[in-house]
Design a protein around this motif. Structure first.
Motif, PDB file in Angstrom:
ATOM      1  N   PRO A  17      27.385  27.094  39.407  1.00 40.09           N
ATOM      2  CA  PRO A  17      28.761  26.750  39.037  1.00 40.09           C
ATOM      3  C   PRO A  17      29.538  27.932  38.435  1.00 40.09           C
ATOM      4  O   PRO A  17      30.727  28.087  38.702  1.00 40.09           O
ATOM      5  N   SER A  21      32.834  29.437  40.054  1.00 41.94           N
ATOM      6  CA  SER A  21      34.040  29.468  39.225  1.00 41.94           C
ATOM      7  C   SER A  21      34.681  30.849  39.259  1.00 41.94           C
ATOM      8  O   SER A  21      35.907  30.969  39.349  1.00 41.94           O
ATOM      9  N   ASP A  32      39.836  24.398  44.643  1.00 40.15           N
ATOM     10  CA  ASP A  32      38.555  24.793  44.061  1.00 40.15           C
ATOM     11  C   ASP A  32      38.674  25.063  42.567  1.00 40.15           C
ATOM     12  O   ASP A  32      37.726  24.852  41.819  1.00 40.15           O
ATOM     13  N   ASN A  33      39.848  25.485  42.113  1.00 39.82           N
ATOM     14  CA  ASN A  33      40.044  25.637  40.666  1.00 39.82           C
ATOM     15  C   ASN A  33      39.899  24.300  39.963  1.00 39.82           C
ATOM     16  O   ASN A  33      39.236  24.187  38.935  1.00 39.82           O
ATOM     17  N   TRP A  36      36.161  23.088  39.902  1.00 33.10           N
ATOM     18  CA  TRP A  36      35.276  23.715  38.923  1.00 33.10           C
ATOM     19  C   TRP A  36      35.722  23.449  37.491  1.00 33.10           C
ATOM     20  O   TRP A  36      34.890  23.333  36.593  1.00 33.10           O
ATOM     21  N   LEU A  37      37.013  23.305  37.267  1.00 34.02           N
ATOM     22  CA  LEU A  37      37.473  22.928  35.932  1.00 34.02           C
ATOM     23  C   LEU A  37      36.978  21.527  35.574  1.00 34.02           C
ATOM     24  O   LEU A  37      36.536  21.275  34.449  1.00 34.02           O
ATOM     25  N   TYR A  39      34.280  20.144  36.868  1.00 25.33           N
ATOM     26  CA  TYR A  39      32.826  20.263  36.657  1.00 25.33           C
ATOM     27  C   TYR A  39      32.526  20.709  35.232  1.00 25.33           C
ATOM     28  O   TYR A  39      31.670  20.136  34.568  1.00 25.33           O
ATOM     29  N   TRP A  40      33.230  21.741  34.758  1.00 29.00           N
ATOM     30  CA  TRP A  40      32.934  22.264  33.416  1.00 29.00           C
ATOM     31  C   TRP A  40      33.294  21.252  32.326  1.00 29.00           C
ATOM     32  O   TRP A  40      32.640  21.205  31.281  1.00 29.00           O
ATOM     33  N   TYR A  75      28.073  19.011  41.465  1.00 26.90           N
ATOM     34  CA  TYR A  75      28.813  20.101  42.099  1.00 26.90           C
ATOM     35  C   TYR A  75      28.585  20.264  43.595  1.00 26.90           C
ATOM     36  O   TYR A  75      29.223  21.108  44.224  1.00 26.90           O
TER      37      TYR A  75
END
Length: 108
Positions: A17, A21, A32-33, A36-37, A39-40, A75
């Motif tokens: 990840p 990122s 994709d931003n 991953w945001l 996901y975090w 993810y």
């Protein structure tokens, strides 16, 4: 416990990840931003819950293998589990608090 199953599960939840990122930051695609945001955000909530309930993890058989599977599900591009967890669990819980935290609009 240092190393072993915990280390592997933490690396699975972090290395790929983090790499993706960094790639997303330099891409022009905003999808994709957001992925991953999200996901975090889920990763942070999971980490907080895991650390506060760490005494329970020793009672769950194969906990770290379940954790690895959970992170992969979060993810993996086929499943996009982070969006599901965020939209169905985290967002409904936090949204009322975020609404309260908004500053009041001033009338002109």
């Amino acid at each position: 416990m240092i190393g072993g199953e915990k280390l592997i599960s933490d690396l699975v939840g972090f290395l790929y990840p983090a790499y993706m990122s960094f790639k997303a930051i330099d891409s022009v695609d905003n999808a994709d931003n957001a992925q991953w945001l999200t996901y975090w955000t889920v990763f942070a909530v999971f980490s907080i819950l895991e650390s506060t309930a760490s005494f329970l993890t020793s009672f769950i058989p194969f906990y770290f293998y379940i954790k690895i599977g959970f992170f992969l599900w979060l993810y993996h591009p086929k499943f996009m589990g982070a969006q599901l967890v965020y939209n169905d669990v985290i967002r409904p819980i936090l949204l009322p608090y975020l609404e309260q935290a908004k500053p009041a609009k001033k009338d002109k």
